[in-house]
Motif scaffolding. Structure first.
Motif, short mmCIF file in Angstrom:
data_model
loop_
_atom_site.label_atom_id
_atom_site.label_comp_id
_atom_site.label_asym_id
_atom_site.label_seq_id
_atom_site.Cartn_x
_atom_site.Cartn_y
_atom_site.Cartn_z
N ALA A 30 12.69 8.33 58.35
CA ALA A 30 10.57 8.68 58.80
C ALA A 30 10.92 10.60 57.94
O ALA A 30 11.77 11.14 58.06
N GLU A 31 9.51 10.76 58.42
CA GLU A 31 9.02 12.01 58.35
C GLU A 31 9.98 12.81 59.44
O GLU A 31 10.15 12.45 60.65
N GLY A 32 10.30 13.56 59.57
CA GLY A 32 11.18 15.34 60.55
C GLY A 32 12.23 13.95 60.70
O GLY A 32 13.07 14.48 61.44
N GLU A 33 12.89 13.31 59.89
CA GLU A 33 14.23 12.99 60.44
C GLU A 33 15.77 13.94 59.24
O GLU A 33 15.45 14.43 58.50
N PHE A 34 16.62 14.18 59.96
CA PHE A 34 17.99 14.76 59.40
C PHE A 34 19.32 13.68 58.82
O PHE A 34 19.71 13.58 60.40
N VAL A 35 19.55 13.42 57.97
CA VAL A 35 19.61 12.04 57.51
C VAL A 35 21.14 13.06 56.68
O VAL A 35 20.81 13.36 55.80
N ALA A 36 22.25 12.37 56.80
CA ALA A 36 23.48 13.47 56.29
C ALA A 36 24.25 10.98 55.38
O ALA A 36 24.19 10.31 55.96
N ILE A 37 24.73 12.11 54.01
CA ILE A 37 24.47 10.63 53.57
C ILE A 37 26.28 10.91 52.84
O ILE A 37 26.60 11.77 53.10
N MET A 38 27.13 9.93 53.74
CA MET A 38 28.60 9.82 53.44
C MET A 38 29.61 9.15 53.22
O MET A 38 29.01 7.73 52.97
N GLY A 39 30.19 9.53 52.07
CA GLY A 39 31.39 8.08 51.42
C GLY A 39 32.32 8.85 49.91
O GLY A 39 32.70 10.07 49.87
N GLU A 40 33.58 7.75 49.58
CA GLU A 40 34.55 8.46 49.46
C GLU A 40 34.16 8.85 47.77
O GLU A 40 32.90 8.50 47.63
N SER A 41 34.80 9.19 47.03
CA SER A 41 34.31 9.77 46.00
C SER A 41 34.12 8.22 45.17
O SER A 41 35.01 7.22 45.16
N GLY A 42 33.21 8.76 43.77
CA GLY A 42 33.01 7.12 43.83
C GLY A 42 32.55 6.21 44.04
O GLY A 42 31.67 4.74 43.54
N MET A 182 24.91 25.58 58.42
CA MET A 182 24.74 23.83 58.95
C MET A 182 23.37 24.47 60.26
O MET A 182 22.64 23.66 60.75
N ASN A 183 23.92 25.50 61.15
CA ASN A 183 22.91 26.12 62.45
C ASN A 183 21.71 26.36 61.77
O ASN A 183 20.60 26.01 62.04
N LEU A 184 21.18 26.76 60.53
CA LEU A 184 20.37 27.22 59.65
C LEU A 184 19.59 25.30 59.45
O LEU A 184 17.98 25.79 59.45
N PHE A 185 20.15 24.56 58.86
CA PHE A 185 19.75 23.47 58.81
C PHE A 185 18.77 22.74 59.89
O PHE A 185 17.88 22.18 59.37
N ARG A 186 19.13 22.91 60.44
CA ARG A 186 19.69 22.24 61.93
C ARG A 186 18.16 22.38 62.62
O ARG A 186 16.97 22.38 62.89
N THR A 187 17.78 23.94 62.99
CA THR A 187 17.04 24.64 62.94
C THR A 187 15.29 24.41 61.97
O THR A 187 14.49 24.48 62.29
N ILE A 188 15.57 24.69 60.55
CA ILE A 188 14.34 24.22 60.06
C ILE A 188 14.03 22.64 60.32
O ILE A 188 12.72 22.19 60.32
N ASN A 189 14.73 22.09 60.23
CA ASN A 189 14.42 20.54 61.02
C ASN A 189 13.81 20.85 61.74
O ASN A 189 13.37 19.40 62.10
N GLU A 190 14.81 20.92 63.35
CA GLU A 190 13.61 21.09 64.79
C GLU A 190 12.17 21.15 63.75
O GLU A 190 11.16 21.40 64.98
N GLN A 191 12.02 22.23 62.94
CA GLN A 191 10.16 22.91 62.78
C GLN A 191 9.77 21.21 61.77
O GLN A 191 9.40 22.22 60.90
N ARG A 192 10.44 20.29 61.70
CA ARG A 192 9.90 19.42 61.21
C ARG A 192 10.37 19.23 59.75
O ARG A 192 9.40 18.40 59.07
N GLN A 193 11.32 19.77 59.25
CA GLN A 193 11.78 19.46 57.45
C GLN A 193 12.23 18.31 57.93
O GLN A 193 13.68 19.15 58.59
N THR A 194 11.79 17.14 57.01
CA THR A 194 12.98 16.22 56.12
C THR A 194 13.71 17.12 56.04
O THR A 194 13.35 17.83 54.51
N VAL A 195 15.27 16.43 56.49
CA VAL A 195 16.38 17.10 55.55
C VAL A 195 16.66 15.56 54.99
O VAL A 195 17.44 14.27 55.76
N LEU A 196 17.40 15.74 53.90
CA LEU A 196 18.50 14.25 53.45
C LEU A 196 19.94 15.05 52.47
O LEU A 196 19.80 16.21 51.93
#
Length: 249
Positions: A30-42, A182-196
């Motif tokens: 959704a708009e405004g989310e901050f989502v991380a994708i994780m998983g092993e190599s491959g 990473m604190n910058l990413f958090r701040t940017i996201n708090e300003q409604r920037q969607t981050v993946l």
């Protein structure tokens, strides 16, 4: 919904040499989310990011970003779509060493024929926000890795994209600089920037609001931060990774 991934499959190679990187991939952001994708190599993390970024096309399924079906984009439409809809931050910064910092940051707006007064206003805003307004006349070889990544972030958000894609954004940085980024990413996201963000770091992932875990090309598990503090969420991320590594799909 800003991003909708529907039944996405990606196969490389032909016939007997085929490798399935993604299979039946489904999730939404959704708009405004901050989502991380994780998983092993491959596991398919980078493949997924490349498909969303329109650097590659899926074999099956649909990727809808801001009401655009990305597989239908052709030729010049793809470049225009990237400039207008997407921002990119990579592990190795991808700054252009023949340009000074100011020109590096302004490049997306120059390519979009943005008016000079708009470029000047946006440049001032993002560089002050990221603390790099005092290095605009320098060249990449004259600044630190952390500053280069701030430049890359500034370049990514100056075009005001709908989705900011980050691929291991702290992979080339020390732990203190990583926390600052990473604190910058958090701040940017708090300003409604969607981050993946794709990351292998539980610390980086703990800055997100949701973590999606991929295994063998599938969404295997996901968790939300909710009301947890960062350290609690990081522990739950680590526990989830341990569970996934011990299990079989």
């Amino acid at each position: 919904m800003l991003l909708d991934i529907q039944n996405v499959k990606k196969v490389y190679g032909m016939r007997k040499n085929q490798v399935t990187a993604l299979r039946d991939m489904n999730f939404m952001i959704a708009e405004g989310e901050f989502v991380a994708i994780m998983g092993e190599s491959g596991s398919g993390k980078s493949t997924l990011l490349n498909l969303i970024a329109t650097f590659d096309k899926q074999t099956e399924g649909t990727i809808i970003l801001n009401n655009h079906d990305t597989i239908k984009l052709k030729g010049k439409e793809i470049a225009k779509f990237r400039r207008e809809q997407l921002g990119f931050v990579f592990q190795d910064f991808n700054v252009l060493h023949t340009m000074n910092i100011k020109d590096n940051i302004l490049l997306p707006l120059v390519l979009s024929d943005t008016k000079m007064e708009v470029m000047s206003r946006r440049l001032s805003a993002v560089t002050k926000e990221l603390g790099i307004d005092n290095i605009l006349e320098k060249y990449p070889y004259e600044i630190s890795g952390g500053q280069k990544q701030r430049v890359a972030i500034a370049r990514a958000i100056i075009s005001q994209p709908r989705l900011l894609l980050a691929d291991e954004p702290t992979g080339a940085l020390d732990s203190k600089t990583s926390r600052n980024i990473m604190n910058l990413f958090r701040t940017i996201n708090e300003q409604r920037q969607t981050v993946l963000m794709v990351t292998h770091s539980t610390t980086d992932a703990s800055y997100a609001k949701r973590v999606i875990f991929i295994k063998d090309g599938l969404v295997y598990h996901e968790i939300y931060r909710g009301e947890e503090d960062q350290s609690q969420f990081q522990k739950r991320i680590a526990d989830s990774l341990a569970m996934i590594s011990e299990s079989e799909v």
